[in-house]
Design a protein around this motif. Structure first.
Motif, PDB file in Angstrom:
ATOM      1  N   CYS A 117       1.191  -1.389   0.302  1.00  0.00           N
ATOM      2  CA  CYS A 117      -0.231  -0.331  -0.031  1.00  0.00           C
ATOM      3  C   CYS A 117       1.294   1.355   0.071  1.00  0.00           C
ATOM      4  O   CYS A 117       0.521   2.118  -0.114  1.00  0.00           O
ATOM      5  CB  CYS A 117      -1.064  -0.069   1.440  1.00  0.00           C
ATOM      6  SG  CYS A 117      -2.072  -1.345   1.672  1.00  0.00           S
ATOM      7  N   HIS A 118       1.896   0.958   0.459  1.00  0.00           N
ATOM      8  CA  HIS A 118       2.486   2.814   0.357  1.00  0.00           C
ATOM      9  C   HIS A 118       3.780   2.136  -0.005  1.00  0.00           C
ATOM     10  O   HIS A 118       4.353   3.457  -1.063  1.00  0.00           O
ATOM     11  CB  HIS A 118       3.384   2.122   2.304  1.00  0.00           C
ATOM     12  CG  HIS A 118       3.794   3.675   2.473  1.00  0.00           C
ATOM     13  ND1 HIS A 118       3.798   4.543   2.046  1.00  0.00           N
ATOM     14  CD2 HIS A 118       5.015   4.030   2.950  1.00  0.00           C
ATOM     15  CE1 HIS A 118       4.974   5.598   2.968  1.00  0.00           C
ATOM     16  NE2 HIS A 118       5.514   5.482   3.505  1.00  0.00           N
ATOM     17  N   PHE A 119       5.496   1.147   0.221  1.00  0.00           N
ATOM     18  CA  PHE A 119       6.196   1.164  -0.371  1.00  0.00           C
ATOM     19  C   PHE A 119       5.904   1.566  -1.635  1.00  0.00           C
ATOM     20  O   PHE A 119       6.715   2.093  -2.603  1.00  0.00           O
ATOM     21  CB  PHE A 119       7.371   0.888   0.066  1.00  0.00           C
ATOM     22  CG  PHE A 119       7.328   0.923   1.953  1.00  0.00           C
ATOM     23  CD1 PHE A 119       8.378   2.003   1.910  1.00  0.00           C
ATOM     24  CD2 PHE A 119       7.756   0.359   3.178  1.00  0.00           C
ATOM     25  CE1 PHE A 119       8.627   2.561   3.118  1.00  0.00           C
ATOM     26  CE2 PHE A 119       7.463   0.733   3.552  1.00  0.00           C
ATOM     27  CZ  PHE A 119       7.922   2.089   4.101  1.00  0.00           C
ATOM     28  N   LYS A 120       5.505   0.014  -2.412  1.00  0.00           N
ATOM     29  CA  LYS A 120       5.486  -0.127  -3.762  1.00  0.00           C
ATOM     30  C   LYS A 120       4.798   0.883  -5.095  1.00  0.00           C
ATOM     31  O   LYS A 120       5.524   2.092  -5.609  1.00  0.00           O
ATOM     32  CB  LYS A 120       4.711  -0.873  -3.859  1.00  0.00           C
ATOM     33  CG  LYS A 120       5.046  -2.142  -4.228  1.00  0.00           C
ATOM     34  CD  LYS A 120       4.224  -3.575  -4.688  1.00  0.00           C
ATOM     35  CE  LYS A 120       3.580  -3.716  -5.453  1.00  0.00           C
ATOM     36  NZ  LYS A 120       3.384  -4.748  -5.979  1.00  0.00           N
ATOM     37  N   PRO A 121       3.598   2.212  -4.974  1.00  0.00           N
ATOM     38  CA  PRO A 121       3.939   2.675  -5.293  1.00  0.00           C
ATOM     39  C   PRO A 121       4.855   3.850  -4.847  1.00  0.00           C
ATOM     40  O   PRO A 121       4.504   5.255  -6.069  1.00  0.00           O
ATOM     41  CB  PRO A 121       1.764   3.504  -4.602  1.00  0.00           C
ATOM     42  CG  PRO A 121       1.276   1.963  -4.303  1.00  0.00           C
ATOM     43  CD  PRO A 121       2.870   1.331  -3.392  1.00  0.00           C
ATOM     44  N   MET A 122       5.178   4.536  -3.618  1.00  0.00           N
ATOM     45  CA  MET A 122       5.861   5.791  -3.525  1.00  0.00           C
ATOM     46  C   MET A 122       7.304   4.854  -3.822  1.00  0.00           C
ATOM     47  O   MET A 122       8.135   6.665  -4.497  1.00  0.00           O
ATOM     48  CB  MET A 122       5.944   5.412  -1.988  1.00  0.00           C
ATOM     49  CG  MET A 122       6.856   7.027  -1.948  1.00  0.00           C
ATOM     50  SD  MET A 122       6.565   7.251   0.135  1.00  0.00           S
ATOM     51  CE  MET A 122       5.464   8.328   0.441  1.00  0.00           C
ATOM     52  N   PHE A 123       8.269   4.486  -3.715  1.00  0.00           N
ATOM     53  CA  PHE A 123       9.200   3.935  -4.252  1.00  0.00           C
ATOM     54  C   PHE A 123       9.862   2.934  -5.735  1.00  0.00           C
ATOM     55  O   PHE A 123      10.440   3.504  -6.266  1.00  0.00           O
ATOM     56  CB  PHE A 123      10.177   3.298  -3.082  1.00  0.00           C
ATOM     57  CG  PHE A 123      10.683   4.687  -1.752  1.00  0.00           C
ATOM     58  CD1 PHE A 123      11.023   5.901  -2.376  1.00  0.00           C
ATOM     59  CD2 PHE A 123       9.291   3.815  -0.539  1.00  0.00           C
ATOM     60  CE1 PHE A 123      10.825   6.673  -0.776  1.00  0.00           C
ATOM     61  CE2 PHE A 123       9.420   4.750   0.175  1.00  0.00           C
ATOM     62  CZ  PHE A 123      10.367   5.591  -0.144  1.00  0.00           C
ATOM     63  N   MET A 124       8.668   2.803  -5.884  1.00  0.00           N
ATOM     64  CA  MET A 124       9.056   1.675  -7.510  1.00  0.00           C
ATOM     65  C   MET A 124       8.204   1.966  -8.413  1.00  0.00           C
ATOM     66  O   MET A 124       8.151   1.691  -9.541  1.00  0.00           O
ATOM     67  CB  MET A 124       8.699   0.016  -6.444  1.00  0.00           C
ATOM     68  CG  MET A 124       9.268  -0.752  -5.173  1.00  0.00           C
ATOM     69  SD  MET A 124       9.202  -2.129  -4.937  1.00  0.00           S
ATOM     70  CE  MET A 124       9.515  -2.819  -6.155  1.00  0.00           C
ATOM     71  N   GLY A 125       7.135   3.324  -8.209  1.00  0.00           N
ATOM     72  CA  GLY A 125       6.134   3.359  -8.897  1.00  0.00           C
ATOM     73  C   GLY A 125       5.171   1.714  -9.604  1.00  0.00           C
ATOM     74  O   GLY A 125       4.561   2.392 -10.750  1.00  0.00           O
ATOM     75  N   THR A 126       4.573   1.715  -8.721  1.00  0.00           N
ATOM     76  CA  THR A 126       4.027  -0.359  -9.491  1.00  0.00           C
ATOM     77  C   THR A 126       3.075  -0.288  -8.446  1.00  0.00           C
ATOM     78  O   THR A 126       2.732  -0.117  -7.449  1.00  0.00           O
ATOM     79  CB  THR A 126       5.224  -1.477  -8.991  1.00  0.00           C
ATOM     80  OG1 THR A 126       4.448  -1.329  -7.925  1.00  0.00           O
ATOM     81  CG2 THR A 126       6.031  -1.856 -10.366  1.00  0.00           C
TER      82      THR A 126
END
Length: 216
Positions: free
Chosen positions: A119-128
Motif C-alpha cells: 500500500c505504501h512503499f511499492k507506489p511511492m518508491f517503485m512506481g508499481t
C-alpha cells in the motif's frame, strides 16, 4: 562526539522503532541519515555497522548494535530505571513482555509489513501498482492476529498489563503508517479494544515527538 548515534532513515519503520525507545527514555542522541536511495546502506561505512545492509544501526560508546528490536531491548535494559519502565515490574511481567514482543515480530509484523509494502512503499518508491490479491490475503491474516489482540486487550489496557512496555512500543511505526490507508485502518478501528489501544499508544508524547521531528 555524541555518546549515542542512530544510523538510519526517517522513512524507515525499523529506524523509528529504535528512536521511539530513546525518546521514551528521554536520552540524547545524534541521528545520522543514511541515504538509502543512493544505496548507502549497502556500502561502506554503513556496511561495517550492519553487515546485512539494513537500517538502523546504533552506536553507544564502543558498542555497536543492529536490528531495531535488539537495539530497543538494549536501551530498555541499560536504562531500566530511567523514565518509562519498558520491561515489566516483575519476573512474570518481564516474561510476558518477551512473549508479546515475539508475537509482534512473528505474528503481527509479517502480514502488517506486507500490507505496508503493497500500500505504501511499492507506489511511492517503485512506481508499481498495489497487488489487490496480496492485500486481501494479508488483511485476512492480520485480522486473525488482531482478533487475538482484541481478546487480550479486553482484559488489560496494554498487551502485558496496566503499563506500556516494549511489547506495545514495537508496534508503533508500522501501525502509524497503516492508519493512513482507510481500508487497512478499518482492521484496527473496527475492533473496540484494539482501537482504544492504538489511540493510546499513538498519542504518547514520545511517539508524537518521533512523528513531529522526522515528519514520519
Amino acid at each position: 562526539m555524541a555518546e549515542r548515534k542512530v544510523y538510519g532513515a526517517s522513512l524507515s519503520t525499523a529506524t523509528m522503532r529504535a528512536v521511539a525507545c530513546l525518546y521514551e527514555k528521554d536520552l540524547d542522541f545524534e541521528f545520522v541519515q543514511v541515504d538509502m536511495r543512493a544505496g548507502a546502506h549497502k556500502q561502506e561505512p554503513f556496511i561495517s555497522l550492519n553487515p546485512f545492509g539494513q537500517v538502523p544501526a546504533y552506536q553507544e560508546g564502543d558498542a555497536t548494535f543492529f536490528e531495531s528490536r535488539a537495539i530497543s531491548k538494549f536501551i530498555a535494559y541499560k536504562y531500566m530505571d530511567r523514565c518509562t519502565q519498558l520491561l515489566g515490574k516483575s519476573p512474570e511481567e518481564s516474561a510476558q513482555v518477551g512473549v508479546w514482543t515475539e508475537v509482534e515480530a512473528h505474528q503481527f509484523d509479517p502480514p502488517a509489513s506486507m500490507l505496508l509494502f503493497e500500500c505504501h512503499f511499492k507506489p511511492m518508491f517503485m512506481g508499481t501498482p498495489t497487488d489487490e490479491a496480496v492485500v486481501a490475503e494479508n488483511e485476512a491474516k492480520l485480522g486473525k492476529v488482531l482478533d487475538v489482540y482484541e481478546a487480550r486487550l479486553g482484559k488489560s489496557k496494554y498487551l502485558v498489563g496496566p503499563d506500556f512496555s516494549l511489547a506495545d512500543l514495537h508496534h508503533l511505526p508500522v501501525i502509524h503508517v497503516l492508519l493512513k490507508f482507510p481500508r487497512v485502518a478499518t482492521l484496527f478501528t473496527s475492533r473496540k479494544h484494539v482501537n482504544a489501544w492504538v489511540k493510546d499508544i499513538t498519542s504518547r508524547p514520545a511517539w508524537c515527538k518521533v512523528v513531529q521531528t522526522y515528519n514520519f
